[in-house]
Structures are given as structure tokens and as C-alpha cells.
Design a protein around this motif. Structure first.
Motif, PDB file in Angstrom:
ATOM      1  N   VAL A 339       0.818  -1.215   0.000  1.00  0.00           N
ATOM      2  CA  VAL A 339       0.000   0.000   0.000  1.00  0.00           C
ATOM      3  C   VAL A 339       0.849   1.262   0.000  1.00  0.00           C
ATOM      4  N   ALA A 340       2.154   1.131   0.055  1.00  0.00           N
ATOM      5  CA  ALA A 340       3.035   2.301  -0.018  1.00  0.00           C
ATOM      6  C   ALA A 340       4.374   1.857  -0.592  1.00  0.00           C
ATOM      7  N   GLY A 341       4.905   2.635  -1.500  1.00  0.00           N
ATOM      8  CA  GLY A 341       6.192   2.335  -2.114  1.00  0.00           C
ATOM      9  C   GLY A 341       6.094   1.506  -3.370  1.00  0.00           C
ATOM     10  N   GLY A 342       4.893   1.313  -3.907  1.00  0.00           N
ATOM     11  CA  GLY A 342       4.742   0.485  -5.091  1.00  0.00           C
ATOM     12  C   GLY A 342       5.347   1.078  -6.346  1.00  0.00           C
ATOM     13  N   HIS A 343       5.427   2.390  -6.453  1.00  0.00           N
ATOM     14  CA  HIS A 343       5.949   3.014  -7.669  1.00  0.00           C
ATOM     15  C   HIS A 343       7.451   2.811  -7.833  1.00  0.00           C
ATOM     16  N   LEU A 344       8.134   2.317  -6.784  1.00  0.00           N
ATOM     17  CA  LEU A 344       9.571   2.093  -6.867  1.00  0.00           C
ATOM     18  C   LEU A 344       9.934   0.621  -7.081  1.00  0.00           C
ATOM     19  N   LEU A 345       8.938  -0.246  -7.261  1.00  0.00           N
ATOM     20  CA  LEU A 345       9.186  -1.685  -7.288  1.00  0.00           C
ATOM     21  C   LEU A 345       9.310  -2.217  -8.705  1.00  0.00           C
ATOM     22  N   ARG A 346       9.988  -3.375  -8.797  1.00  0.00           N
ATOM     23  CA  ARG A 346      10.063  -4.140 -10.036  1.00  0.00           C
ATOM     24  C   ARG A 346       9.557  -5.551  -9.766  1.00  0.00           C
ATOM     25  N   ASP A 347       9.027  -6.183 -10.781  1.00  0.00           N
ATOM     26  CA  ASP A 347       8.474  -7.522 -10.620  1.00  0.00           C
ATOM     27  C   ASP A 347       9.569  -8.498 -10.181  1.00  0.00           C
ATOM     28  N   GLY A 348       9.320  -9.229  -9.080  1.00  0.00           N
ATOM     29  CA  GLY A 348      10.283 -10.181  -8.551  1.00  0.00           C
ATOM     30  C   GLY A 348      11.319  -9.585  -7.645  1.00  0.00           C
ATOM     31  N   GLN A 349      11.225  -8.300  -7.337  1.00  0.00           N
ATOM     32  CA  GLN A 349      12.229  -7.638  -6.517  1.00  0.00           C
ATOM     33  C   GLN A 349      12.099  -8.066  -5.050  1.00  0.00           C
ATOM     34  N   ALA A 350      13.245  -8.219  -4.384  1.00  0.00           N
ATOM     35  CA  ALA A 350      13.244  -8.533  -2.953  1.00  0.00           C
ATOM     36  C   ALA A 350      12.731  -7.325  -2.174  1.00  0.00           C
ATOM     37  N   ALA A 351      11.994  -7.607  -1.093  1.00  0.00           N
ATOM     38  CA  ALA A 351      11.402  -6.524  -0.318  1.00  0.00           C
ATOM     39  C   ALA A 351      11.360  -6.913   1.151  1.00  0.00           C
ATOM     40  N   ARG A 352      11.365  -5.893   2.014  1.00  0.00           N
ATOM     41  CA  ARG A 352      11.159  -6.042   3.453  1.00  0.00           C
ATOM     42  C   ARG A 352       9.809  -5.440   3.777  1.00  0.00           C
ATOM     43  N   ALA A 353       8.873  -6.266   4.203  1.00  0.00           N
ATOM     44  CA  ALA A 353       7.504  -5.806   4.406  1.00  0.00           C
ATOM     45  C   ALA A 353       7.202  -5.631   5.885  1.00  0.00           C
ATOM     46  N   VAL A 354       6.472  -4.556   6.210  1.00  0.00           N
ATOM     47  CA  VAL A 354       5.970  -4.315   7.560  1.00  0.00           C
ATOM     48  C   VAL A 354       4.498  -3.968   7.458  1.00  0.00           C
ATOM     49  N   ASP A 355       3.752  -4.199   8.564  1.00  0.00           N
ATOM     50  CA  ASP A 355       2.333  -3.859   8.565  1.00  0.00           C
ATOM     51  C   ASP A 355       2.134  -2.471   9.150  1.00  0.00           C
ATOM     52  N   ARG A 356       0.883  -2.108   9.378  1.00  0.00           N
ATOM     53  CA  ARG A 356       0.570  -0.764   9.863  1.00  0.00           C
ATOM     54  C   ARG A 356       1.157  -0.474  11.239  1.00  0.00           C
ATOM     55  N   ARG A 357       1.433  -1.546  12.010  1.00  0.00           N
ATOM     56  CA  ARG A 357       2.007  -1.364  13.344  1.00  0.00           C
ATOM     57  C   ARG A 357       3.524  -1.524  13.333  1.00  0.00           C
ATOM     58  N   ASN A 358       4.118  -1.470  12.132  1.00  0.00           N
ATOM     59  CA  ASN A 358       5.563  -1.558  11.938  1.00  0.00           C
ATOM     60  C   ASN A 358       6.125  -2.896  12.409  1.00  0.00           C
ATOM     61  N   ARG A 359       5.320  -3.966  12.281  1.00  0.00           N
ATOM     62  CA  ARG A 359       5.785  -5.302  12.599  1.00  0.00           C
ATOM     63  C   ARG A 359       6.222  -6.007  11.320  1.00  0.00           C
ATOM     64  N   PRO A 360       7.369  -6.676  11.321  1.00  0.00           N
ATOM     65  CA  PRO A 360       7.811  -7.377  10.111  1.00  0.00           C
ATOM     66  C   PRO A 360       6.808  -8.442   9.670  1.00  0.00           C
ATOM     67  N   VAL A 361       6.647  -8.576   8.371  1.00  0.00           N
ATOM     68  CA  VAL A 361       5.734  -9.561   7.800  1.00  0.00           C
ATOM     69  C   VAL A 361       6.563 -10.565   7.028  1.00  0.00           C
ATOM     70  N   ASP A 362       6.333 -11.834   7.293  1.00  0.00           N
ATOM     71  CA  ASP A 362       7.043 -12.919   6.603  1.00  0.00           C
ATOM     72  C   ASP A 362       6.016 -13.765   5.883  1.00  0.00           C
ATOM     73  N   ALA A 363       5.775 -13.485   4.615  1.00  0.00           N
ATOM     74  CA  ALA A 363       4.775 -14.220   3.850  1.00  0.00           C
ATOM     75  C   ALA A 363       5.407 -15.478   3.295  1.00  0.00           C
ATOM     76  N   ALA A 364       4.881 -16.627   3.668  1.00  0.00           N
ATOM     77  CA  ALA A 364       5.400 -17.909   3.187  1.00  0.00           C
ATOM     78  C   ALA A 364       4.938 -18.146   1.769  1.00  0.00           C
ATOM     79  N   PRO A 365       5.710 -18.901   0.965  1.00  0.00           N
ATOM     80  CA  PRO A 365       5.293 -19.194  -0.398  1.00  0.00           C
ATOM     81  C   PRO A 365       4.045 -20.027  -0.429  1.00  0.00           C
ATOM     82  N   ARG A 366       3.248 -19.829  -1.474  1.00  0.00           N
ATOM     83  CA  ARG A 366       2.011 -20.588  -1.625  1.00  0.00           C
ATOM     84  C   ARG A 366       2.275 -21.927  -2.242  1.00  0.00           C
TER      85      ARG A 366
END
Length: 366
Positions: A339-366
Motif C-alpha cells: 500500500v506504499a512504495g509500489g511506484h519504486l518496485l520491479r516484478d520479482g524484486q526482494a522486499a522487506r515488508a511491515v504492517d501498519r504497526r511496523n511489525r515485520p511480515v514474513d509471507a510464506a510461499p504458496r
């Protein structure tokens, strides 16, 4: 003229150096970007709310395995207990007497067995010298076998009596909280009669009731959001764990349980009031306006964070609102959408994700 040629040669060399520098930079991997993510929410008008109560996933009635008079109670309702902790004790006089009687019977049976074994050995020696008949030896063999069986039975009865003595103490099977107390000291309780109800520390759930008019719109495993009445505006992730197949005969509602994911037992207290926000099957989701990007062909896309990387996903959107836009296809309720920073991304790019409470998010592969 020679000066002009030197200037042109220098300009050409500078351009070539610039092009080489651009070519070298393009081969480098894009940097890891920090991004803000959140789950899609039900679109306005498609979500239903159901009041409920925080319950433990496992609530077990605790009872003695034998009957007797409750002589001591060590805990009360609301106390936190650990596995193996002593909770209550019943009068051990009868079971101790039974244990002593069983031990005495065992001693007598073992003495009889030793005597029968000695007689059998003597008769075997006499039979070898042909001083007694074969039938007399067989009788001693039978007597020994009978004594051996009596000793085995007495040994088993003594073990049962020892176990009965241990059953006079009631201990906690798991860590948890005493939710209720059903007996007092001095009361005579029967075997299997509940003395305490233990709420185990293996998860927290919300117990709700679904009206029969909407129960078909929900399914087990469907993601929902839980809002505690003590923390309005803050929503916890949850899922339908159980939906009763039969309606309550009086209220005509279906009992359901919603498991709270990553629930903090200190914040999510037993008996606390909560509200479950759930969207029916097939209902549209919505994302913030900042999450939607325009594709090369004019189609709408969003960035989804998954397994430490982001990927562009084409979506179908509805009419844009003041802050959010409904998404009818392309994302699921359990996706992490950037929801923020999408205009700077490329497809497949590595990212560090946090939620609204600034907690790290670790999304497991599907």
C-alpha cells in the motif's frame, strides 16, 4: 581546427564512458525495498459483524478418577496453573487401606508360590528316584501353576491399588487458566464428577452465532477480522475454525468458532467481548487507493508480497472511493498487498515488508 577536433573527441569519449557506466549499472540486482503492506478488507456493504465472546480453544472439565471426600483445594477460578501442578486432594484413607490390603494379599500369594515351587522341586526329585507316582508329581505341578496364577493376580491388584492411591490427587494436565470451580472442600465427589474447568493455553477463539439466513455464506477456513471491544479500531486476523452443521433448536442460529491468529493471551482475555467482521463468499474486497497502479496497457495492477519478494498482479476494480477502491478479482483476502512504495518496485524484486504497526511480515510461499 585542431582544437575543435580535440573537443569533439573528448565529448565522444565522455558519451562512451557514460554509456558504459549505464550498461554496468543495469546488470546489478535491484535493491531490497522496504514496503508497507496490509490485507485486503471487505468492500463497504459486503461485510457482516457478529458479536461474540473470547473462549479458549480447549476447555476441559477436570475430575477425580475415584470418588471420595474433597479435603483440600489448592486453586480457585481465575488462577493460572502449569502442567503437573496439584489442584485438589480427596481423602486418601480408604485408598491407602485398600493399597495395604492388596500388598498383604500379594505377600501371601508370593509365599504360597514359594511353598508350591519347593514342593514341586521335592516331588520332582522323588519322582526321579521312582519313590512317588507320576500322578503325585502332576498334582504338585498343578498346585504350583495355581499358586503362580494367584501371585500374578495379586501383583496386578496391588498395582491397581497403588494407582488408585495416586488418583486421590488431581493435577493439571496442561498449562492454562482455571475457568470455573464446581466443588468445595468437604464435599463428597463421585468418580468423573467435574471439580474444575481448565481453559488451556493452546489458542484463543471467539464464539459467535450465525443466523440461518446467512450461514451458507461462510465456510471453515475463511479469513475474518476480530475487533476487541476494549481496543476499538484495532483488528486481529482470524479464521472460521468450526461452524455447527445443526441449528440451535431454540435460537435457530448456528454456533461457530473463530480462531484468532497470533493471539496474545495477555491482551485477549477469556470472557472478553469481541466482534467478528466477515465477508460472505464471493464478496468484493477493497484496497487503499495508493495500492492500485496503472499497467502499460491501462489495466489496474497491485503489488503482492509473497516469500520475500513482490509481484505485480492484474486486478479488476470497481468505482473509486474517497480512500479505497473495491477489487472484484485478482487478490485474495489473505494476500499481503503493498500500500506504499509500489511506484519504486520491479516484478520479482526482494522486499522487506511491515504492517501498519511496523511489525515485520514474513509471507510464506504458496
Amino acid at each position: 581546427m585542431s582544437g575543435m577536433r580535440r573537443m569533439r573527441a573528448a565529448a565522444v569519449a565522455a558519451m562512451l564512458l557514460a554509456l558504459c557506466a549505464c550498461g554496468d549499472g543495469g546488470g546489478q540486482a535491484p535493491p531490497t525495498r522496504p514496503v508497507l503492506v496490509e490485507r485486503p478488507q471487505p468492500a463497504p456493504g459486503t461485510s457482516r459483524s457478529f458479536p461474540g465472546e473470547i473462549r479458549a480453544r480447549a476447555e476441559s472439565p477436570l475430575a477425580f478418577r475415584i470418588g471420595g471426600q474433597l479435603v483440600r483445594r489448592e486453586v480457585d477460578a481465575g488462577d493460572r496453573v502449569t502442567r503437573g501442578q496439584l489442584l485438589a486432594v480427596i481423602d486418601q484413607g480408604d485408598v491407602e487401606a485398600q493399597s495395604r490390603a492388596a500388598a498383604a494379599r500379594l505377600a501371601a500369594a508370593e509365599a504360597q508360590l514359594r511353598r508350591a515351587a519347593a514342593d514341586r522341586a521335592r516331588y520332582a526329585a522323588l519322582a526321579g528316584d521312582q519313590l512317588v507316582s507320576r500322578s503325585a508329581l502332576d498334582a504338585q505341578e498343578a498346585a504350583w501353576r495355581a499358586a503362580d496364577g494367584e501371585a500374578r493376580a495379586a501383583r496386578a491388584q496391588a498395582e491397581v491399588a497403588r494407582n488408585q492411591a495416586g488418583y486421590a490427587e488431581l493435577r493439571a494436565p496442561v498449562d492454562g487458566v482455571i475457568a470455573s470451580r464446581q466443588a468445595e472442600a468437604g464435599q463428597v465427589v463421585a468418580a468423573g464428577q467435574a471439580v474444575f474447568t481448565l481453559a488451556a493455553d493452546d489458542g484463543r477463539e471467539v464464539a459467535i452465532a450465525l443466523p440461518e439466513s446467512v450461514v451458507a455464506d461462510f465456510s471453515v477456513g475463511q479469513p475474518v477480522e476480530v475487533e476487541l471491544w476494549t481496543a476499538p479500531g484495532e483488528r486481529l486476523r482470524g479464521r472460521f475454525r468450526e461452524i455447527s452443521p445443526a441449528a440451535d433448536p431454540v435460537a435457530r442460529t448456528y454456533a461457530a468458532r473463530v480462531a484468532i491468529e497470533d493471539a496474545d493471551a495477555a491482551r485477549v482475555a477469556l470472557g472478553q467481548s469481541a466482534e467478528v467482521h466477515a465477508a460472505g463468499t464471493g464478496a468484493a474486497l477493497s484496497v487503499p487507493l495508493s495500492a492500485v497502479q496503472g499497467g502499460a496497457g491501462g489495466e489496474a495492477t497491485v503489488w503482492v508480497f509473497d516469500d520475500g519478494r513482490v509481484r505485480a498482479v492484474a486486478v479488476e476494480v470497481g468505482d473509486f472511493g474517497a480512500e479505497r477502491v473495491p477489487v472484484t478479482s485478482g487478490v485474495a483476502a489473505d494476500d499481503w498487498v503493498v500500500v506504499a512504495g509500489g511506484h519504486l518496485l520491479r516484478d520479482g524484486q526482494a522486499a522487506r515488508a511491515v504492517d501498519r504497526r511496523n511489525r515485520p511480515v514474513d509471507a510464506a510461499p504458496r
